[in-house]
Design a protein around this motif. Structure first.
Motif, PDB file in Angstrom:
ATOM      1  N   HIS A 112     -10.292 -58.699  91.265  1.00 29.23           N
ATOM      2  CA  HIS A 112      -9.066 -59.501  91.398  1.00 29.23           C
ATOM      3  C   HIS A 112      -7.937 -58.762  90.702  1.00 29.23           C
ATOM      4  O   HIS A 112      -8.087 -58.299  89.564  1.00 29.23           O
ATOM      5  CB  HIS A 112      -9.272 -60.878  90.772  1.00 29.23           C
ATOM      6  N   ILE A 117       1.344 -60.220  93.324  1.00 27.31           N
ATOM      7  CA  ILE A 117       1.735 -61.040  94.460  1.00 27.31           C
ATOM      8  C   ILE A 117       1.345 -60.270  95.721  1.00 27.31           C
ATOM      9  O   ILE A 117       1.914 -59.216  96.014  1.00 27.31           O
ATOM     10  CB  ILE A 117       3.249 -61.323  94.435  1.00 27.31           C
ATOM     11  N   PRO A 119      -1.270 -60.545  99.734  1.00 29.88           N
ATOM     12  CA  PRO A 119      -1.879 -61.455 100.717  1.00 29.88           C
ATOM     13  C   PRO A 119      -3.158 -62.077 100.165  1.00 29.88           C
ATOM     14  O   PRO A 119      -3.885 -61.444  99.391  1.00 29.88           O
ATOM     15  CB  PRO A 119      -2.178 -60.525 101.908  1.00 29.88           C
ATOM     16  N   PRO A 120      -3.474 -63.306 100.572  1.00 29.90           N
ATOM     17  CA  PRO A 120      -4.626 -63.998  99.984  1.00 29.90           C
ATOM     18  C   PRO A 120      -5.954 -63.289 100.204  1.00 29.90           C
ATOM     19  O   PRO A 120      -6.836 -63.331  99.342  1.00 29.90           O
ATOM     20  CB  PRO A 120      -4.604 -65.382 100.651  1.00 29.90           C
ATOM     21  N   ASP A 123      -6.699 -60.835  97.417  1.00 24.52           N
ATOM     22  CA  ASP A 123      -6.635 -61.335  96.042  1.00 24.52           C
ATOM     23  C   ASP A 123      -7.946 -61.161  95.289  1.00 24.52           C
ATOM     24  O   ASP A 123      -7.970 -61.128  94.061  1.00 24.52           O
ATOM     25  CB  ASP A 123      -6.226 -62.814  96.060  1.00 24.52           C
ATOM     26  N   SER A 129     -10.827 -66.696  99.349  1.00 24.56           N
ATOM     27  CA  SER A 129     -10.019 -65.982 100.337  1.00 24.56           C
ATOM     28  C   SER A 129     -10.727 -64.770 100.922  1.00 24.56           C
ATOM     29  O   SER A 129     -10.196 -64.136 101.826  1.00 24.56           O
ATOM     30  CB  SER A 129      -8.696 -65.537  99.703  1.00 24.56           C
ATOM     31  N   HIS A 547      -3.022 -68.020  90.870  1.00 22.53           N
ATOM     32  CA  HIS A 547      -3.008 -66.826  91.718  1.00 22.53           C
ATOM     33  C   HIS A 547      -1.917 -66.947  92.772  1.00 22.53           C
ATOM     34  O   HIS A 547      -1.584 -68.040  93.231  1.00 22.53           O
ATOM     35  CB  HIS A 547      -4.356 -66.676  92.426  1.00 22.53           C
ATOM     36  N   GLY A 548      -1.378 -65.815  93.174  1.00 19.99           N
ATOM     37  CA  GLY A 548      -0.565 -65.726  94.381  1.00 19.99           C
ATOM     38  C   GLY A 548       0.881 -66.109  94.276  1.00 19.99           C
ATOM     39  O   GLY A 548       1.681 -65.726  95.141  1.00 19.99           O
ATOM     40  N   MET A 549       1.269 -66.863  93.246  1.00 20.82           N
ATOM     41  CA  MET A 549       2.653 -67.319  93.094  1.00 20.82           C
ATOM     42  C   MET A 549       3.047 -67.251  91.634  1.00 20.82           C
ATOM     43  O   MET A 549       2.205 -67.348  90.744  1.00 20.82           O
ATOM     44  CB  MET A 549       2.796 -68.772  93.581  1.00 20.82           C
ATOM     45  N   HIS A 565       2.410 -65.572  85.071  1.00 20.26           N
ATOM     46  CA  HIS A 565       1.246 -65.830  85.921  1.00 20.26           C
ATOM     47  C   HIS A 565       0.155 -66.568  85.144  1.00 20.26           C
ATOM     48  O   HIS A 565      -0.773 -67.109  85.738  1.00 20.26           O
ATOM     49  CB  HIS A 565       0.683 -64.550  86.537  1.00 20.26           C
ATOM     50  N   ALA A 583       3.832 -68.549  99.338  1.00 18.19           N
ATOM     51  CA  ALA A 583       2.672 -67.709  99.664  1.00 18.19           C
ATOM     52  C   ALA A 583       1.647 -68.527 100.443  1.00 18.19           C
ATOM     53  O   ALA A 583       0.782 -69.178  99.844  1.00 18.19           O
ATOM     54  CB  ALA A 583       2.053 -67.151  98.386  1.00 18.19           C
ATOM     55  N   TRP A 587      -5.453 -70.301  97.233  1.00 15.14           N
ATOM     56  CA  TRP A 587      -5.313 -69.576  95.976  1.00 15.14           C
ATOM     57  C   TRP A 587      -6.093 -70.281  94.872  1.00 15.14           C
ATOM     58  O   TRP A 587      -6.165 -71.508  94.837  1.00 15.14           O
ATOM     59  CB  TRP A 587      -3.838 -69.487  95.572  1.00 15.14           C
TER      60      TRP A 587
END
Length: 608
Positions: A112, A117, A119-120, A123, A129, A547-549, A565, A583, A587
C-alpha cells in the motif's frame, strides 16, 4: 464483502502463523542476514540514495522471508529487496510511476502506497480494491504521481507490516520548494518484537495489561495520599476501578516486548546522519511503528517543521513533536560543530529509538534519561464538564442519556439529523476552544466499554505526558498550509464515527462494531464536500488513516487548514476534518495501530 487479509478477523495474522525462521532456513534465505540495511540507513549516512522511477522506467521490488538481527539476536522478518526497512523509493511529481512487485512468500502479500492519491485498484488493499499478490506472482503498480513530499509504503496483508515489510517513499516536486536545505536524511521509526504477531494478540486477549510493566503501585498510593489527601487518593482508585480501567494504559505493546528502531537499527547501533557544520539539514521523520507513538526531540537543537504528511506547512519552530503511527513530519535543523542525539521516546516512556547527527563519523552525544511514565486523567476519559470530574459515571450504560445529544451522523449518536439524511444543521468544526459536546444515548453495545460523556477539541494540546518540560511542543493547532486549499465550500453534511473499543476483550471498532459486524460501506457522494466527525470514546490515542482522499484538519486555519492523510485522535477528543469526495471507488479507513485494525477498527468508504 468477503474476508480480506487487510481486515480484522478476516485475514488473521496469516504469515505470523508460520515459523518464519523455518521458512528462511528451508529456502536458503539465511544468507545476507539483515544487518544488511539500505543505503540511507547505513551508519554513518551521508545522503539518501534511492531506487528512482523516471521517464517510465520501472522499479523492481521483491517481498521475501529473511532472518533479521536486532541487538545481536536473531529473529525472522518479511523484507523488501532483502532489507528492513526496504529501500528508499523515489518518484517525481507529474510523471507516471511503474513499480513491479514480486511476491516470494508462500501466501498473498501486498504493498500500500501510504498517503498517495491514486486509482483505487493501485492502492494495494486486498479485498477492498484488488485481490492481492499471490505467491510467485508479480503485480505491476502504475499510477500518475500527483503530489510531492515524504511518504512511505507497507504491506496491507495480515501481520506483515509488523514483521518488517515497510519502506520510505519520497516524491520530488515538479517545482521549487518553499524552504531551503543542504542535506537530506530519512529517519524511519519503527518497532520490533521477537514474539510472533499471533502470540502478541493471544497475550492481549488473555490479559490486556500483559505488556504493561508500569502499573501503579502501593507506594504510589501512599505518595498520592500524602500529596492529595487519603480521601482523594482512595476516590481516584475507586473511580478507575469502577470503570475497570488503568490510568497507566498508554500503549498495548511496550518495551517489555519491543525493540525500537531508527532506520532498522537499535539504539546501541547508533544510526548516524552526517552534516557539515552550519548547513541546514532536512530530516524526513516517518512513523512506521506498527503499535507505537513516538515523541521526537533533539536536545540542544530546535526543529523547524516544514511539512506534515508530505504537505508543505508554514514553518513552525518547536523543541519536540509527537508522531503517530502512519504520520510523517519533515523538519529542518541547523546543527553546530558537535554531535546531537536524535531521541524518539515512546509515549508510554517504556523505551526509545536513538540516533546521532554528527559532523564526523564515530561521534555521539549524551542520551537523555527517559521521563516518568504519564497517567491518564478523567479528562482523557471524557468525564469532565465545566472543570468538574464526573467520577465513574461513563460505563457504557446510557448514563447522561438526557444530556444534549452529540450531533448525529452515520452512526445516529445524537438527536440531530444531517443534510441528506432528513434535514437539520451540520455540526460545527472541532476548533480549539469549542465547547464540549455531550455524548448521545447510543453507548455502542458490548463492543465498547466506555463512552466519552463529553468530547471536546484537543487540537491545541500536545498530548498526554507532554507540555510540562518547559519547551515548545508541536500541536495540530500550529499547522497551516502554505497554499490555500482549492475547495473552499462549507461541508454540506456530516458523518460522525465513534472510535470505540473493549480493552477487556481486546476488541476495537467504529461505533461499537468490528469490521466483520459492520453494515454496508460508509457512502460518500462523488464531488460532495462533507465533514467527518471523529469522537474518541476510548482512553487511547488512535491514528486514523483514510485512503484515497485528503482530510483537511479543521484547526482554525480557514482556507489554510492543513491536509492530512492520518490524524492522531486523543482520548475524549472530538476532531473534525473536511473532505472533498473526489476519488470514485472503494477505500479503506482504519486505525493505523496494526493490532487495532486487525481486531476490528476498519471500515470501507465508498465514493459513488
Amino acid at each position: 464483502m468477503p474476508p480480506t487479509p487487510s481486515a480484522p478477523e478476516a485475514a488473521g495474522l496469516t504469515m505470523a502463523r508460520r515459523d518464519l525462521l523455518r521458512v528462511a532456513g528451508a529456502t536458503g534465505l539465511w544468507t545476507g542476514l539483515a544487518g544488511l540495511v539500505p543505503a540511507y540507513a547505513q551508519s554513518p549516512a551521508v545522503g539518501a540514495p534511492a531506487l528512482a522511477s523516471a521517464g517510465g522506467r520501472s522499479i523492481d521490488l521483491a517481498i521475501e522471508a529473511m532472518a533479521f538481527q536486532v541487538d545481536g539476536r536473531l529473529g525472522s522478518a518479511i523484507a523488501m529487496n532483502r532489507t528492513v526497512p526496504g529501500p528508499l523509493i523515489r518518484l517525481r511529481e507529474g510523471e507516471d510511476a511503474v513499480l513491479r512487485v514480486t511476491n516470494r512468500l508462500e501466501e498473498t502479500s501486498s504493498i500500500h502506497w501510504h498517503g498517495l492519491i491514486l486509482p483505487p485498484d493501485m492502492d494495494g488493499v486486498p479485498g477492498v480494491s484488488f485481490a492481492g499478490i499471490r505467491p510467485g506472482e508479480t503485480f505491476v503498480y502504475r499510477f500518475p504521481v500527483r503530489q510531492s513530499g515524504t511518504y512511505w509504503c507497507h504491506s496491507h496483508s495480515g501481520g506483515q507490516e509488523l514483521l518488517g515489510l515497510y519502506a520510505p517513499l519520497i516524491i520530488d516536486p515538479a517545482g521549487p520548494e518553499p524552504f531551503r536545505y543542504g542535506r537530506d536524511h530519512v529517519v524511519m521509526l519503527s518497532d520490533w518484537s521477537f514474539e510472533r504477531p499471533e502470540q502478541l494478540v493471544a497475550h492481549l486477549k488473555k490479559l490486556p495489561s500483559y505488556y504493561n510493566y508500569q502499573q501503579r503501585t502501593v507506594g504510589e498510593f501512599f505518595r498520592d495520599a500524602r500529596r492529595d489527601g487519603l480521601a482523594a487518593a482512595v476516590g481516584n482508585r475507586l473511580a478507575w476501578g469502577r470503570m475497570r480501567m488503568d490510568p497507566t494504559d498508554i500503549s498495548d505493546l511496550t518495551g517489555a516486548t519491543y525493540r525500537f528502531l531508527m532506520n532498522g537499527l537499535a539504539a546501541a547501533d547508533n544510526w548516524t546522519g552526517l552534516f557539515r557544520p552550519g548547513e541546514a539539514v532536512r530530516l524526513r521523520l516517518i512513523a512506521a511503528g506498527a503499535m507505537t507513538v513516538f515523541d521526537v526531540r533533539i536536545p540542544g537543537l530546535k526543529m523547524t517543521v516544514v511539512q506534515a504528511d508530505g504537505q508543505n506547512v508554514r514553518p513552525v519552530e518547536v523543541d519536540e513533536l509527537r508522531i503517530g503511527a502512519g504520520e510523517t513530519y519533515d523538519v529542518i535543523v541547523r546543527p553546530g560543530n558537535r554531535a546531537y542525539t536524535l531521541f524518539a521516546e515512546t509515549s508510554d516512556r517504556s523505551g526509545y529509538a536513538r540516533g546521532t547527527l554528527a559532523p564526523r563519523p564515530g561521534m555521539s552525544a549524551p542520551i537523555p534519561p527517559r521521563r516518568p511514565r504519564p497517567l491518564r486523567t478523567m479528562a482523557d476519559m471524557g468525564m469532565e464538564m465545566g472543570g468538574m470530574a464526573m467520577g465513574g459515571a461513563a460505563m457504557g450504560t446510557g448514563a447522561m442519556a438526557d444530556a444534549p445529544a452529540a450531533a448525529a451522523g452515520a452512526g445516529g449518536h445524537g438527536g440531530m439529523a444531517m443534510p441528506g439524511t432528513g434535514g437539520g444543521a451540520v455540526p460545527g468544526p472541532g476548533l480549539p476552544g469549542s465547547p464540549p459536546v455531550a455524548h448521545g444515548p447510543d453507548t455502542h453495545g458490548v463492543g465498547n466499554s466506555s463512552v466519552a460523556m463529553v468530547a471536546r477539541s484537543r487540537l491545541d494540546e500536545p498530548g498526554t505526558g507532554l507540555g510540562g518540560d518547559g519547551w515548545r511542543v508541536l500541536t495540530y493547532a500550529d499547522l497551516r498550509s502554505v497554499e490555500p486549499q482549492p475547495d473552499r465550500r462549507e461541508p454540506g453534511r456530516a458523518v460522525e464515527l465513534h472510535v470505540t473499543g473493549n480493552m477487556e476483550r481486546y476488541m476495537w471498532s467504529f461505533d461499537g462494531r468490528k469490521y466483520s459486524e459492520a453494515p454496508a460501506p460508509i457512502r460518500f457522494r462523488y464531488g460532495e464536500r462533507l465533514r467527518l466527525v471523529l469522537v474518541n470514546d476510548t482512553m487511547m490515542e488512535h491514528p486514523i488513516h483514510l485512503h484515497g482522499m485528503w482530510m483537511e484538519l479543521e484547526n482554525g486555519g480557514g482556507p489554510r487548514q492543513p491536509r492530512k492523510h492520518t490524524v492522531l485522535v486523543k482520548p475524549g477528543e472530538r476532531l473534525t476534518v473536511a473532505i472533498t469526495a473526489d476519488a470514485p471507488g472503494r477505500w479503506a479507513m482504519h486505525c493505523h495501530l496494526l493490532l487495532h485494525m486487525e481486531m476490528g477498527m476498519f471500515r470501507v468508504v465508498e465514493v459513488s
